[in-house]
Design a protein around this motif. Structure first.
Motif, mmCIF file in Angstrom:
data_model
loop_
_atom_site.group_PDB
_atom_site.id
_atom_site.type_symbol
_atom_site.label_atom_id
_atom_site.label_comp_id
_atom_site.label_asym_id
_atom_site.label_seq_id
_atom_site.Cartn_x
_atom_site.Cartn_y
_atom_site.Cartn_z
ATOM 1 N N ILE A 103 73.771 17.525 -26.762
ATOM 2 C CA ILE A 103 74.620 17.395 -26.561
ATOM 3 C C ILE A 103 74.842 15.759 -26.953
ATOM 4 O O ILE A 103 76.257 14.936 -27.567
ATOM 5 N N ILE A 104 74.140 14.647 -25.575
ATOM 6 C CA ILE A 104 74.104 13.338 -25.921
ATOM 7 C C ILE A 104 74.175 12.760 -26.783
ATOM 8 O O ILE A 104 74.599 11.678 -27.885
ATOM 9 N N LYS A 105 72.848 13.323 -27.494
ATOM 10 C CA LYS A 105 72.814 12.754 -28.861
ATOM 11 C C LYS A 105 73.140 12.713 -29.457
ATOM 12 O O LYS A 105 73.449 12.063 -30.694
ATOM 13 N N THR A 106 73.898 13.882 -30.061
ATOM 14 C CA THR A 106 74.489 14.324 -30.978
ATOM 15 C C THR A 106 76.269 13.231 -31.073
ATOM 16 O O THR A 106 76.586 12.874 -31.523
ATOM 17 N N LEU A 107 76.600 13.524 -29.857
ATOM 18 C CA LEU A 107 77.557 12.318 -30.045
ATOM 19 C C LEU A 107 77.571 11.269 -30.226
ATOM 20 O O LEU A 107 78.149 10.305 -30.751
ATOM 21 N N LYS A 108 76.139 10.326 -29.712
ATOM 22 C CA LYS A 108 75.650 9.019 -29.983
ATOM 23 C C LYS A 108 75.681 8.921 -31.304
ATOM 24 O O LYS A 108 76.432 7.738 -32.295
ATOM 25 N N GLU A 109 75.461 9.555 -32.347
ATOM 26 C CA GLU A 109 75.118 9.691 -33.362
ATOM 27 C C GLU A 109 76.822 9.853 -34.347
ATOM 28 O O GLU A 109 76.972 8.822 -35.576
ATOM 29 N N THR A 110 77.618 10.606 -33.685
ATOM 30 C CA THR A 110 78.877 10.852 -34.597
ATOM 31 C C THR A 110 80.192 10.302 -34.200
ATOM 32 O O THR A 110 80.742 10.403 -34.890
ATOM 33 N N LEU A 131 84.324 14.104 -31.280
ATOM 34 C CA LEU A 131 84.074 15.087 -32.678
ATOM 35 C C LEU A 131 84.974 16.284 -31.256
ATOM 36 O O LEU A 131 85.295 16.115 -30.056
ATOM 37 N N THR A 132 85.057 17.304 -32.104
ATOM 38 C CA THR A 132 86.331 18.032 -31.321
ATOM 39 C C THR A 132 84.938 19.444 -31.023
ATOM 40 O O THR A 132 84.082 20.018 -31.016
ATOM 41 N N PHE A 133 86.226 19.939 -30.019
ATOM 42 C CA PHE A 133 85.007 21.020 -28.987
ATOM 43 C C PHE A 133 83.823 22.252 -29.951
ATOM 44 O O PHE A 133 83.124 22.262 -30.277
ATOM 45 N N ASN A 134 85.030 22.682 -30.994
ATOM 46 C CA ASN A 134 84.311 23.387 -31.823
ATOM 47 C C ASN A 134 83.512 23.086 -33.408
ATOM 48 O O ASN A 134 82.042 23.710 -33.523
ATOM 49 N N GLU A 135 83.839 21.735 -33.758
ATOM 50 C CA GLU A 135 82.906 20.480 -34.416
ATOM 51 C C GLU A 135 81.457 20.408 -34.024
ATOM 52 O O GLU A 135 80.125 20.850 -34.300
ATOM 53 N N LEU A 136 81.452 20.365 -31.922
ATOM 54 C CA LEU A 136 80.008 19.932 -32.054
ATOM 55 C C LEU A 136 79.304 21.190 -31.563
ATOM 56 O O LEU A 136 77.749 21.367 -31.854
ATOM 57 N N LEU A 137 80.478 22.615 -31.045
ATOM 58 C CA LEU A 137 78.863 23.715 -31.258
ATOM 59 C C LEU A 137 78.679 24.025 -32.375
ATOM 60 O O LEU A 137 77.798 24.666 -32.470
ATOM 61 N N PHE A 138 79.277 23.854 -33.498
ATOM 62 C CA PHE A 138 78.799 24.358 -34.851
ATOM 63 C C PHE A 138 77.714 23.553 -35.350
ATOM 64 O O PHE A 138 76.755 23.584 -35.763
ATOM 65 N N ILE A 139 77.377 22.507 -35.332
ATOM 66 C CA ILE A 139 76.866 20.923 -35.214
ATOM 67 C C ILE A 139 75.580 21.773 -34.049
ATOM 68 O O ILE A 139 74.172 21.905 -35.296
ATOM 69 N N LEU A 140 75.498 22.137 -32.741
ATOM 70 C CA LEU A 140 74.576 22.773 -32.187
ATOM 71 C C LEU A 140 73.550 23.501 -32.822
ATOM 72 O O LEU A 140 72.510 24.136 -32.243
ATOM 73 N N MET A 141 74.507 24.890 -33.011
ATOM 74 C CA MET A 141 74.274 26.243 -34.159
ATOM 75 C C MET A 141 73.318 25.533 -34.960
ATOM 76 O O MET A 141 72.697 26.759 -35.177
ATOM 77 N N GLU A 142 74.030 24.945 -35.450
ATOM 78 C CA GLU A 142 72.943 24.405 -37.569
ATOM 79 C C GLU A 142 71.370 24.165 -36.347
ATOM 80 O O GLU A 142 70.230 24.509 -37.148
ATOM 81 N N LYS A 143 71.643 23.369 -35.427
ATOM 82 C CA LYS A 143 70.332 22.321 -35.358
ATOM 83 C C LYS A 143 68.856 23.904 -34.089
ATOM 84 O O LYS A 143 68.447 23.548 -34.335
ATOM 85 N N ILE A 144 69.631 24.572 -32.859
ATOM 86 C CA ILE A 144 69.580 25.190 -32.580
ATOM 87 C C ILE A 144 69.514 27.175 -33.299
ATOM 88 O O ILE A 144 68.178 27.050 -33.025
ATOM 89 N N GLY A 145 70.546 27.312 -33.315
ATOM 90 C CA GLY A 145 70.613 28.927 -33.362
ATOM 91 C C GLY A 145 72.141 28.893 -32.875
ATOM 92 O O GLY A 145 72.157 28.631 -32.161
ATOM 93 N N GLU A 146 72.435 30.762 -32.851
ATOM 94 C CA GLU A 146 73.534 31.566 -32.389
ATOM 95 C C GLU A 146 73.210 31.302 -30.481
ATOM 96 O O GLU A 146 74.720 31.625 -30.435
ATOM 97 N N ASN A 147 72.092 31.597 -29.890
ATOM 98 C CA ASN A 147 71.882 31.385 -28.275
ATOM 99 C C ASN A 147 72.788 30.255 -28.101
ATOM 100 O O ASN A 147 72.525 29.947 -26.928
ATOM 101 N N VAL A 148 72.307 28.894 -28.442
ATOM 102 C CA VAL A 148 73.436 28.329 -27.803
ATOM 103 C C VAL A 148 74.709 28.226 -27.401
ATOM 104 O O VAL A 148 74.777 27.828 -26.377
ATOM 105 N N LYS A 149 75.680 29.316 -27.580
ATOM 106 C CA LYS A 149 76.641 29.512 -27.353
ATOM 107 C C LYS A 149 76.663 29.336 -26.364
ATOM 108 O O LYS A 149 77.835 29.829 -24.905
#
Length: 69
Positions: free
Chosen positions: A21-28, A31-49
């Motif tokens: 999360i910190i790495k993604t926020l530093k790069e981008t 972000l909104t709550f949902n935008e960050l969740l979708f980015i993490l789901m693309e990187k890691i998968g559905e289990n991140v929920k």
């Protein structure tokens, strides 16, 4: 205290997801709550929920992220 057990997948731990999360926020930036969740789901998968909200809470309590309305 955060202690791993034999059933914990290190890729889906609160500390690992928090780091991503910190790495993604530093790069981008902001972000909104949902935008960050979708980015993490693309990187890691559905289990991140399952760990997403506890990871955000952990980072917020440490003062590493801020909430903007």
């Amino acid at each position: 205290m955060l202690r791993p057990d034999k059933h914990l997948d290190p890729n889906f731990s609160v500390i690992n997801i928090g780091g991503l999360i910190i790495k993604t926020l530093k790069e981008t930036g902001i972000l909104t709550f949902n935008e960050l969740l979708f980015i993490l789901m693309e990187k890691i998968g559905e289990n991140v929920k399952n760990v997403y909200l506890p990871s955000l809470s952990f980072l917020f309590l440490l003062g590493k992220i801020r909430y903007h309305q």
